[in-house]
Enzyme design. Structure first.
Site, PDB file in Angstrom:
ATOM      1  N   LYS A  78       0.807  -1.201   0.000  1.00  0.00           N
ATOM      2  CA  LYS A  78       0.000   0.000   0.000  1.00  0.00           C
ATOM      3  C   LYS A  78       0.851   1.266   0.000  1.00  0.00           C
ATOM      4  CE  LYS A  78      -3.201  -2.153   3.266  1.00  0.00           C
ATOM      5  NZ  LYS A  78      -3.768  -1.974   4.625  1.00  0.00           N
ATOM      6  N   GLY A  79       2.056   1.138   0.504  1.00  0.00           N
ATOM      7  CA  GLY A  79       2.872   2.315   0.829  1.00  0.00           C
ATOM      8  C   GLY A  79       3.030   3.343  -0.269  1.00  0.00           C
ATOM      9  N   ASP A 116       7.502   3.170  -2.123  1.00  0.00           N
ATOM     10  CA  ASP A 116       7.725   4.249  -1.162  1.00  0.00           C
ATOM     11  C   ASP A 116       9.105   4.158  -0.540  1.00  0.00           C
ATOM     12  OD1 ASP A 116       7.045   1.920   0.133  1.00  0.00           O
ATOM     13  OD2 ASP A 116       5.807   2.862   1.668  1.00  0.00           O
ATOM     14  N   ASP A 153      14.505  -0.556   1.372  1.00  0.00           N
ATOM     15  CA  ASP A 153      15.198  -0.901   2.622  1.00  0.00           C
ATOM     16  C   ASP A 153      16.209  -2.000   2.302  1.00  0.00           C
ATOM     17  OD1 ASP A 153      15.917  -1.289   5.233  1.00  0.00           O
ATOM     18  OD2 ASP A 153      13.975  -1.926   5.954  1.00  0.00           O
ATOM     19  N   LYS A 179      16.839   3.914   2.299  1.00  0.00           N
ATOM     20  CA  LYS A 179      17.578   3.847   3.573  1.00  0.00           C
ATOM     21  C   LYS A 179      19.006   3.444   3.257  1.00  0.00           C
ATOM     22  CE  LYS A 179      14.045   2.648   6.961  1.00  0.00           C
ATOM     23  NZ  LYS A 179      13.600   1.596   7.889  1.00  0.00           N
ATOM     24  N   PHE A 225      12.873   4.095  11.820  1.00  0.00           N
ATOM     25  CA  PHE A 225      11.573   3.580  11.417  1.00  0.00           C
ATOM     26  C   PHE A 225      10.722   4.786  11.040  1.00  0.00           C
ATOM     27  CE2 PHE A 225       7.458   1.775  11.279  1.00  0.00           C
ATOM     28  CZ  PHE A 225       7.704   0.510  10.754  1.00  0.00           C
ATOM     29  N   ASP A 277       3.560   3.400   6.976  1.00  0.00           N
ATOM     30  CA  ASP A 277       2.763   3.184   8.186  1.00  0.00           C
ATOM     31  C   ASP A 277       3.583   2.617   9.320  1.00  0.00           C
ATOM     32  OD1 ASP A 277       3.042   0.557   6.866  1.00  0.00           O
ATOM     33  OD2 ASP A 277       1.726  -0.134   8.467  1.00  0.00           O
ATOM     34  N   ARG A 291      -0.107   6.659   7.611  1.00  0.00           N
ATOM     35  CA  ARG A 291       0.065   6.801   6.150  1.00  0.00           C
ATOM     36  C   ARG A 291      -0.420   8.161   5.657  1.00  0.00           C
ATOM     37  NH1 ARG A 291       1.186   1.567   4.105  1.00  0.00           N
ATOM     38  NH2 ARG A 291       0.119  -0.131   5.148  1.00  0.00           N
TER      39      ARG A 291
HETATM   40  C1  PRP Z   1       7.410  -1.876   2.703  1.00  0.00           C
HETATM   41  C2  PRP Z   1       7.675  -0.900   1.577  1.00  0.00           C
HETATM   42  C3  PRP Z   1       8.415  -1.703   0.562  1.00  0.00           C
HETATM   43  C4  PRP Z   1       9.143  -2.726   1.391  1.00  0.00           C
HETATM   44  C5  PRP Z   1      10.579  -2.328   1.506  1.00  0.00           C
HETATM   45  O1  PRP Z   1       6.203  -2.517   2.447  1.00  0.00           O
HETATM   46  O2  PRP Z   1       6.479  -0.379   1.048  1.00  0.00           O
HETATM   47  O3  PRP Z   1       7.562  -2.320  -0.367  1.00  0.00           O
HETATM   48  O4  PRP Z   1       8.514  -2.761   2.658  1.00  0.00           O
HETATM   49  O5  PRP Z   1      11.321  -3.253   2.220  1.00  0.00           O
HETATM   50  P1  PRP Z   1      12.536  -4.089   1.633  1.00  0.00           P
HETATM   51  O6  PRP Z   1      13.343  -3.181   0.735  1.00  0.00           O
HETATM   52  O7  PRP Z   1      13.285  -4.497   2.866  1.00  0.00           O
HETATM   53  O8  PRP Z   1      11.975  -5.258   0.888  1.00  0.00           O
HETATM   54  P2  PRP Z   1       5.332  -3.239   3.569  1.00  0.00           P
HETATM   55  O9  PRP Z   1       5.625  -4.698   3.496  1.00  0.00           O
HETATM   56  O10 PRP Z   1       5.530  -2.572   4.885  1.00  0.00           O
HETATM   57  O11 PRP Z   1       3.839  -3.046   3.051  1.00  0.00           O
HETATM   58  P3  PRP Z   1       2.958  -1.710   2.846  1.00  0.00           P
HETATM   59  O12 PRP Z   1       3.554  -0.981   1.656  1.00  0.00           O
HETATM   60  O13 PRP Z   1       1.605  -2.233   2.565  1.00  0.00           O
HETATM   61  O14 PRP Z   1       3.035  -0.883   4.096  1.00  0.00           O
END
Ligand code: PRP
Length: 178
Positions: free
Chosen positions: A45-46, A102, A105, A133, A154, A161, A167
């Protein structure tokens, strides 16, 4: 400001975000060779807010779709196991495509989604993340476009979120103590 009793520290204000998003949109269109149309895929969703702002800063016809993969759940760390929960509905074969997320990481999520979209045969596929990051990558994935770089806090706001809250905040905040 706080969420569920955790104080939030402002990191990036809404005005700086809008300024950067508009600049990014120009850079992206330039990199696609001032294409006549662009296909944009946001990761739910991010990325919903960043995608909405970015496409509105593009003055060309844009086709928008989203995909969703399995999420972190309650954890603050990526599991590294990605499952497609919702695929895109548009046909991107032979199209110029921008993948948007978004946050970058570990890079595990976007690198797998990038491969997945690549297998659908776009003529060009580039990636854009709102925040990267630093020092966290577990893959050699590099986004073609990066809005901002931060340390390993964080983060919440602008689509990000903390336990599904935050969000809708127009700026980016660090959850204090993270
Ligand atoms: C978050 C973000 C990325 C992912 C990044 O999604 O939106 O898609 O994590 O992390 P990574 O680089 O370590 O793989 P999340 O799983 O929190 O879902 P959301 O977007 O629905 O909040």
């Amino acid at each position: 400001m706080e969420i569920r009793g955790k104080p939030l520290r402002p990191l990036i204000d809404p005005q700086s975000i809008q300024k950067r998003v508009h600049k990014l949109a120009g850079e992206i269109l330039d990199a696609f060779g001032n294409t006549e149309e662009l296909y944009v895929v946001g990761i739910l969703k991010g990325a919903f807010i960043f995608t909405a702002d970015l496409v509105r800063a593009m003055n060309i016809p844009v086709v928008v779709d989203f995909l969703q993969v399995s999420s972190y759940g309650q954890s603050m760390e990526s599991s590294g196991k990605i499952r497609i929960m919702k695929d895109i509905e548009i046909d991107i074969a032979g199209k110029k495509v921008l993948l948007i997320d978004d946050i970058l990481d570990t890079g595990l999520t976007i690198s797998e989604i990038y491969r997945f979209l690549k297998s659908k045969g776009p003529s060009e596929l580039k990636s854009c993340v709102f925040i990267e990051k630093e020092g966290r990558r577990k893959t050699d994935f590099e986004a073609d476009f990066v809005g901002f770089k931060t340390l390993n806090y964080f983060l919440v706001g602008y689509g990000l979120d903390w336990g599904e809250l935050g969000r809708n905040l127009p700026g980016i905040y660090a959850v204090e103590g993270s």
